[in-house]
Design an enzyme around this catalytic site. Structure first.
Site, PDB file in Angstrom:
ATOM      1  N   THR A   1      -6.401  10.154  -1.438  1.00  0.00           N
ATOM      2  CA  THR A   1      -6.328  10.952  -2.672  1.00  0.00           C
ATOM      3  C   THR A   1      -5.091  10.568  -3.500  1.00  0.00           C
ATOM      4  OG1 THR A   1      -5.180  12.700  -1.453  1.00  0.00           O
ATOM      5  CG2 THR A   1      -7.570  12.861  -1.663  1.00  0.00           C
TER       6      THR A   1
ATOM      7  N   THR B   1      -0.709  -2.387  10.366  1.00  0.00           N
ATOM      8  CA  THR B   1      -1.374  -2.495   9.068  1.00  0.00           C
ATOM      9  C   THR B   1      -0.442  -3.321   8.227  1.00  0.00           C
ATOM     10  OG1 THR B   1      -2.374  -0.350   9.237  1.00  0.00           O
ATOM     11  CG2 THR B   1      -2.325  -1.281   7.083  1.00  0.00           C
TER      12      THR B   1
ATOM     13  N   LYS C   1       3.774  -7.059   3.840  1.00  0.00           N
ATOM     14  CA  LYS C   1       3.589  -5.647   3.538  1.00  0.00           C
ATOM     15  C   LYS C   1       3.324  -4.891   4.830  1.00  0.00           C
ATOM     16  CE  LYS C   1       0.230  -3.457   3.268  1.00  0.00           C
ATOM     17  NZ  LYS C   1      -0.577  -2.581   4.215  1.00  0.00           N
TER      18      LYS C   1
ATOM     19  N   THR D   1       0.862  -1.188   0.000  1.00  0.00           N
ATOM     20  CA  THR D   1       0.000   0.000   0.000  1.00  0.00           C
ATOM     21  C   THR D   1       0.896   1.236   0.000  1.00  0.00           C
ATOM     22  OG1 THR D   1      -0.250  -0.291   2.405  1.00  0.00           O
ATOM     23  CG2 THR D   1      -2.046  -1.065   1.015  1.00  0.00           C
TER      24      THR D   1
ATOM     25  N   GLU E   1       6.462   4.945   7.184  1.00  0.00           N
ATOM     26  CA  GLU E   1       6.128   6.055   6.283  1.00  0.00           C
ATOM     27  C   GLU E   1       6.946   7.305   6.601  1.00  0.00           C
ATOM     28  OE1 GLU E   1       1.571   4.552   5.496  1.00  0.00           O
ATOM     29  OE2 GLU E   1       1.990   5.907   7.145  1.00  0.00           O
TER      30      GLU E   1
ATOM     31  N   ASN F   1      -0.169  10.224   5.104  1.00  0.00           N
ATOM     32  CA  ASN F   1      -1.444   9.841   5.705  1.00  0.00           C
ATOM     33  C   ASN F   1      -2.539  10.885   5.511  1.00  0.00           C
ATOM     34  OD1 ASN F   1      -1.247   7.154   7.289  1.00  0.00           O
ATOM     35  ND2 ASN F   1       0.710   8.177   7.592  1.00  0.00           N
TER      36      ASN F   1
END
Length: 396
Positions: free
Chosen positions: A396, A188, A177, A150, A267, A391
């Site tokens: 979008t 996640t 992942k 993702t 991230e 995040n």
């Protein structure tokens, strides 16, 4: 004795397993798959560990409907849609997709796993269209590992060959992942471990739980726990070989290395930091303080700023609720003492050394509570501007 040898590629190294992916239009980038599969020639025993989030996603609920100790020969994985918070309809959508798959292939108790945005029904027509384009005899773990990503910036896969003393061997491999919503209660994250070892089902359950505790349950990117977190171990026994000690070490190694990959891919993360709390009165207290450090936003932002502010470390330990005393506490960055009751202020020499350590990609923070013998280590990363950007723009 035994040897664990790292192999090139991943799942395709394990006897009797196949894997691959295709793009059905859920991702705009047609070069990256959005539906993947893992298939075995023969029925597999399966063990799984799932999220502690109360709102478990539909794929987990679907899995739990199967009878205890069921076997399977296929896992189907989709990206871009978590199929979470979709109620009974989400489970029925999986049943419908698997019925369509069963009409085309001989599948036994097929499993589905999903990752992506919460709150949307699966695009069933798109997913079932994959059954016409997927090559179920492919051995392409690269494609499968990329398809389940993702916000990951790189694919995560590993494989080992385990050579036993008598010259026999078995293989173990995994794809994984995860990059955000990572908390010491899994993440996640999805992880699929496959092996051709002749491992007993009872060992699978015990060893997978223990290995998860030593790996994915010790990492934190942002302290959030997802609805879809899943770790699965599938064993088709095709090698006919097994040694419990060797298998345990290989499983622990592959899962720990994947957990560290997730942290390094946090991230926007730039640093991987181990937080060891020792000298606590109990393991529970050591774990509580260590996880408080790996979860603390103030600690994470100090790591990002490369600021050797031991005050944030001490404050977090004090706020964790464990039994501690500032007269007994000491804090080290790697081997550098930065706080004790005798050195409450950083002199320039030690502060300059601390800055050098903080600029490293990876280092260790050790906090000795000084009140007991218990210790625990968790792992975290820094929190950067990029994390907020990723995040904020997730949908979008």
């Amino acid at each position: 004795m035994f040897n664990i040898i790292e192999l090139n590629n991943s799942l395709e190294n394990v006897q009797g397993f196949y894997c691959g992916a295709t793009n059905v239009g859920m991702r705009p980038d047609k070069t990256q798959g959005d539906v993947a599969f893992i298939r075995s020639d023969v029925p597999c025993d399966i063990s799984a560990v799932f999220t502690s989030n109360t709102f478990q996603a539909a794929p987990i609920q679907h899995f739990l409907k199967y009878p205890k100790d069921f076997q399977t020969n296929l896992v189907l994985i989709n990206a871009k849609n978590a199929n979470a918070m979709t109620g009974q309809k989400g489970i029925e959508d999986i049943d419908s997709i698997m019925a369509s798959l069963s009409a085309k292939r001989d599948v036994l108790n097929p499993i589905m796993s999903s990752t992506g945005v919460i709150g949307y029904r699966l695009p069933k027509d798109k997913i079932t269209s994959a059954f016409d384009s997927l090559d179920f005899n492919a051995k392409d773990s690269h494609a499968a590992a990329r398809a389940i990503m993702t916000t990951d910036s790189f694919k995560k896969e590993l494989a080992y060959k385990v050579e036993l003393e008598d010259g026999s061997s078995f293989n173990i491999a995994a794809i994984c992942k995860g990059a955000g919503m990572i908390n010491p209660a899994m993440a996640t994250m999805l992880c699929f471990v496959v092996t051709d070892a002749d491992v007993p089902k009872s060992d699978m359950d015990t060893l997978l739980t223990a290995s998860t505790e030593q790996s994915f349950n010790r990492i934190s990117v942002d302290g959030d726990t997802s609805t879809n977190d899943t770790v699965m171990l599938l064993a088709n026994k095709q090698s006919g070989q097994y040694d419990k000690q060797a298998f345990t070490e290989a499983l622990n190694k592959i899962m720990f290395e994947l957990a560290m990959m997730i942290l390094r891919d946090g991230e926007g993360a730039n640093k991987l930091v181990a937080f060891e709390v020792k000298g606590a009165k109990s393991l529970e207290e050591a774990q509580k303080a260590s996880m408080a450090l790996s979860n603390s936003l103030l600690v994470k932002t100090a790591l990002f700023g490369e600021d050797p502010n031991w005050g944030r470390i001490a404050s977090t330990i004090g706020a964790s609720g464990i039994d501690c005393n500032d007269e007994m506490l000491s804090i080290h960055y790697d081997d550098l003492l930065i706080y004790s009751s005798e050195f409450r202020e950083l002199d320039k020499i030690r502060e300059d050394k601390a800055y050098v350590i903080m600029k490293q990609d990876s280092f260790k923070v050790t906090c000795d509570i000084g009140l007991g013998d218990a210790s625990y280590t968790s792992y975290g990363c820094d929190l950067s501007y990029e994390y907020v950007k990723i995040n904020a723009e997730y949908r979008t």
